[in-house]
Motif scaffolding. Structure first.
Motif, PDB file in Angstrom:
ATOM      1  N   ASP A   5       0.814  -1.215   0.000  1.00  0.00           N
ATOM      2  CA  ASP A   5       0.000   0.000   0.000  1.00  0.00           C
ATOM      3  C   ASP A   5       0.849   1.268   0.000  1.00  0.00           C
ATOM      4  O   ASP A   5       0.494   2.255   0.636  1.00  0.00           O
ATOM      5  CB  ASP A   5      -0.922   0.034   1.227  1.00  0.00           C
ATOM      6  N   ASP A   6       1.982   1.270  -0.674  1.00  0.00           N
ATOM      7  CA  ASP A   6       2.904   2.402  -0.730  1.00  0.00           C
ATOM      8  C   ASP A   6       3.576   2.704   0.603  1.00  0.00           C
ATOM      9  O   ASP A   6       4.162   3.760   0.790  1.00  0.00           O
ATOM     10  CB  ASP A   6       2.216   3.668  -1.255  1.00  0.00           C
ATOM     11  N   TYR A   7       3.454   1.820   1.570  1.00  0.00           N
ATOM     12  CA  TYR A   7       4.111   1.988   2.867  1.00  0.00           C
ATOM     13  C   TYR A   7       5.188   0.926   3.031  1.00  0.00           C
ATOM     14  O   TYR A   7       5.063  -0.187   2.530  1.00  0.00           O
ATOM     15  CB  TYR A   7       3.121   1.846   4.026  1.00  0.00           C
ATOM     16  N   LEU A   8       6.234   1.298   3.737  1.00  0.00           N
ATOM     17  CA  LEU A   8       7.236   0.342   4.193  1.00  0.00           C
ATOM     18  C   LEU A   8       6.801  -0.086   5.587  1.00  0.00           C
ATOM     19  O   LEU A   8       6.651   0.753   6.471  1.00  0.00           O
ATOM     20  CB  LEU A   8       8.609   1.010   4.283  1.00  0.00           C
ATOM     21  N   TYR A   9       6.592  -1.374   5.790  1.00  0.00           N
ATOM     22  CA  TYR A   9       6.149  -1.860   7.100  1.00  0.00           C
ATOM     23  C   TYR A   9       7.327  -2.448   7.854  1.00  0.00           C
ATOM     24  O   TYR A   9       8.037  -3.306   7.338  1.00  0.00           O
ATOM     25  CB  TYR A   9       5.028  -2.896   6.948  1.00  0.00           C
ATOM     26  N   PHE A  10       7.522  -1.956   9.067  1.00  0.00           N
ATOM     27  CA  PHE A  10       8.578  -2.424   9.951  1.00  0.00           C
ATOM     28  C   PHE A  10       7.938  -3.221  11.080  1.00  0.00           C
ATOM     29  O   PHE A  10       7.003  -2.728  11.736  1.00  0.00           O
ATOM     30  CB  PHE A  10       9.337  -1.243  10.570  1.00  0.00           C
ATOM     31  N   LYS A  11       8.456  -4.408  11.331  1.00  0.00           N
ATOM     32  CA  LYS A  11       7.941  -5.228  12.424  1.00  0.00           C
ATOM     33  C   LYS A  11       8.351  -4.606  13.756  1.00  0.00           C
ATOM     34  O   LYS A  11       9.490  -4.200  13.944  1.00  0.00           O
ATOM     35  CB  LYS A  11       8.492  -6.646  12.336  1.00  0.00           C
ATOM     36  N   VAL A  12       7.391  -4.547  14.689  1.00  0.00           N
ATOM     37  CA  VAL A  12       7.662  -4.059  16.034  1.00  0.00           C
ATOM     38  C   VAL A  12       8.250  -5.226  16.819  1.00  0.00           C
ATOM     39  O   VAL A  12       7.595  -6.243  17.015  1.00  0.00           O
ATOM     40  CB  VAL A  12       6.377  -3.536  16.718  1.00  0.00           C
ATOM     41  N   GLU A  13       9.492  -5.077  17.220  1.00  0.00           N
ATOM     42  CA  GLU A  13      10.176  -6.138  17.953  1.00  0.00           C
ATOM     43  C   GLU A  13       9.765  -6.127  19.420  1.00  0.00           C
ATOM     44  O   GLU A  13       9.574  -5.068  20.008  1.00  0.00           O
ATOM     45  CB  GLU A  13      11.700  -5.970  17.845  1.00  0.00           C
ATOM     46  N   ASN A  14       9.626  -7.304  19.991  1.00  0.00           N
ATOM     47  CA  ASN A  14       9.375  -7.494  21.427  1.00  0.00           C
ATOM     48  C   ASN A  14       8.038  -6.957  21.925  1.00  0.00           C
ATOM     49  O   ASN A  14       7.876  -6.756  23.124  1.00  0.00           O
ATOM     50  CB  ASN A  14      10.512  -6.893  22.263  1.00  0.00           C
ATOM     51  N   ASN A 131       1.709 -10.567  15.596  1.00  0.00           N
ATOM     52  CA  ASN A 131       2.861  -9.682  15.427  1.00  0.00           C
ATOM     53  C   ASN A 131       2.406  -8.362  14.810  1.00  0.00           C
ATOM     54  O   ASN A 131       1.543  -8.339  13.935  1.00  0.00           O
ATOM     55  CB  ASN A 131       3.909 -10.346  14.534  1.00  0.00           C
ATOM     56  N   ILE A 132       2.996  -7.280  15.256  1.00  0.00           N
ATOM     57  CA  ILE A 132       2.580  -5.935  14.854  1.00  0.00           C
ATOM     58  C   ILE A 132       3.631  -5.337  13.928  1.00  0.00           C
ATOM     59  O   ILE A 132       4.826  -5.433  14.190  1.00  0.00           O
ATOM     60  CB  ILE A 132       2.415  -5.040  16.099  1.00  0.00           C
TER      61      ILE A 132
END
Length: 150
Positions: A5-14, A131-132
């Motif tokens: 969706d034109d976004y870079l998604y970064f996983k939230v760690e921990n 996971n977020i």
């Protein structure tokens, strides 16, 4: 990290969705009292995460997770320590703990008092395992200066 969706998604760690206080759970509402000046560690709040060189407050309401800039655009209050409230029009807001300004969790617009200030919100994805991931339009500029971490 993924692109969607034109976004870079970064996983939230921990931080997992089950780690977040669920503001929609009636069993949890009213379970805690908030002192006026001193915050107890066990009191419910959002979670503060650092991702893509940003400090972001995460809030959970049911199975939905909201992400917003951590500092109130009014006077810099810590939004992750704010309460979640439902306004009469059903809008979910975070109330800044410093001056009680209320920001829509969906849009970041100030709901009370009436003003044109806006808190930045971020798109959130929660996968089937809880996971977020948070969406950004671009990498933080520090990544390309050599001082950021991937």
């Amino acid at each position: 990290m993924s692109l969607s969706d034109d976004y870079l998604y970064f996983k939230v760690e921990n931080v997992h969705i089950s780690d977040l206080y669920d503001w929609s759970d009636p069993k949890q509402k009213g379970k805690y009292s908030r002192p006026k000046l001193k915050r107890r560690e066990s009191a419910p709040s959002g979670s503060l995460v650092h991702i893509n060189e940003e400090k972001i407050a995460l809030f959970r309401h049911g199975e939905k997770v909201y992400a917003m800039q951590e500092r109130c655009p009014h006077m810099g209050g810590p939004l992750h320590l704010g309460d979640i409230e439902e306004l009469p029009d059903q809008t979910l807001c975070v109330r800044c703990p410093w001056h009680s300004w209320r920001f829509s969790l969906e849009t970041g617009h100030v709901m009370q008092p009436k003003t044109d200030k806006v808190a930045i919100t971020f798109p959130v994805k929660v996968d089937c395992d809880g996971n977020i991931s948070l969406g950004f339009l671009e990498f933080a500029s520090d990544y390309f200066s050599g001082s950021g971490e991937f």
